[in-house]
Write a protein that holds these residues in place. Structure first.
Motif: not given
Length: 232
Positions: A181, A135, A188, A160, A183
């Protein structure tokens, strides 16, 4: 705000009857290749900033099917590899179900270290650490795909959702399924879970939108503020 697509590999000859684990040379079956191609077709409208895979063949083959036609490279990260099941590797599930450790795996997985292998908490730790590093590496506007394994995906989803690892057996990740998912700086959001047929064109946030800027409505739904009635 980074969007992660988690794809489980397609079917192999061992999927279901045998715990493959890190057994080498476990390739997709004909049905698994068809699943991978169908997943690639579903994802074709969606721009991906990276495609990352477990190093195991069944995942790399699934990821490569998605990369073909995009001119994209499949990157590998061992932290997305399958749980190291140790002495359980390669054994039939029907046989393992009679092992005294089996009910612990099902009801109290946070306490499990597989004989000669890895603990489930360590699997979750390495997988979640890898997600957070990717990420940060790809940036807040990235949409990327990781092809991994059922228990790894379930452990990432549990994190998450703020679930204790002992609840992760309530989560499903079928072969060639897609879990998504998003974020955000606050938390999340699990947008898709075990999805085997949904449209993906809306998964990249619109340019200049609140969700792209990290706002607290990344689903585009009033459910984020308690309404729950959707976008219509």
């Amino acid at each position: 705000m980074t969007t992660l697509l988690l794809a489980r590999h397609g079917l192999t000859p061992l999927t279901g009857p045998v715990l493959a684990g890190w057994t080498p040379e476990v390739h997709l079956s004909d049905a698994g290749r068809a699943q991978a191609e169908a997943l690639a077709l579903r994802l074709a409208p969606l721009e991906l900033d990276a495609i990352v895979s477990s190093p195991l063949e069944r995942c790399r083959e699934t990821a490569q099917a998605i990369a073909d036609g995009r001119g994209a490279q499949v990157l590998t990260d061992e932290r997305f590899g399958e749980c190291r099941y140790g002495d359980w590797t390669g054994r039939p599930l029907a046989e393992l179900a009679k092992d005294p450790l089996w009910p612990v795996v099902q009801t109290h997985p946070s306490a499990v270290t597989f004989p000669g292998g890895e603990s489930l908490p360590s699997v979750q730790y390495r997988a979640v650490a890898a997600v957070r590093e990717w990420n940060a590496r790809l940036g807040p506007r990235a949409v990327y795909l990781v092809c991994s394994h059922g228990d790894v995906i379930k452990s990432i989803v549990a994190d998450a959702m703020g679930l204790h690892l002992d609840q992760f057996q309530r989560i499903a990740a079928d072969p060639a399924s897609l879990t998504v998912i998003r974020y955000t700086p606050m938390r999340p959001f699990v947008l898709r879970l075990n999805d085997v047929g949904g449209d993906v064109t809306g998964l990249r946030p619109r340019e200049g939108s609140e969700e792209e800027d990290g706002g607290e409505n990344p689903t585009g739904s009033d459910a984020a503020v308690g309404g729950g009635s959707g976008t219509t």
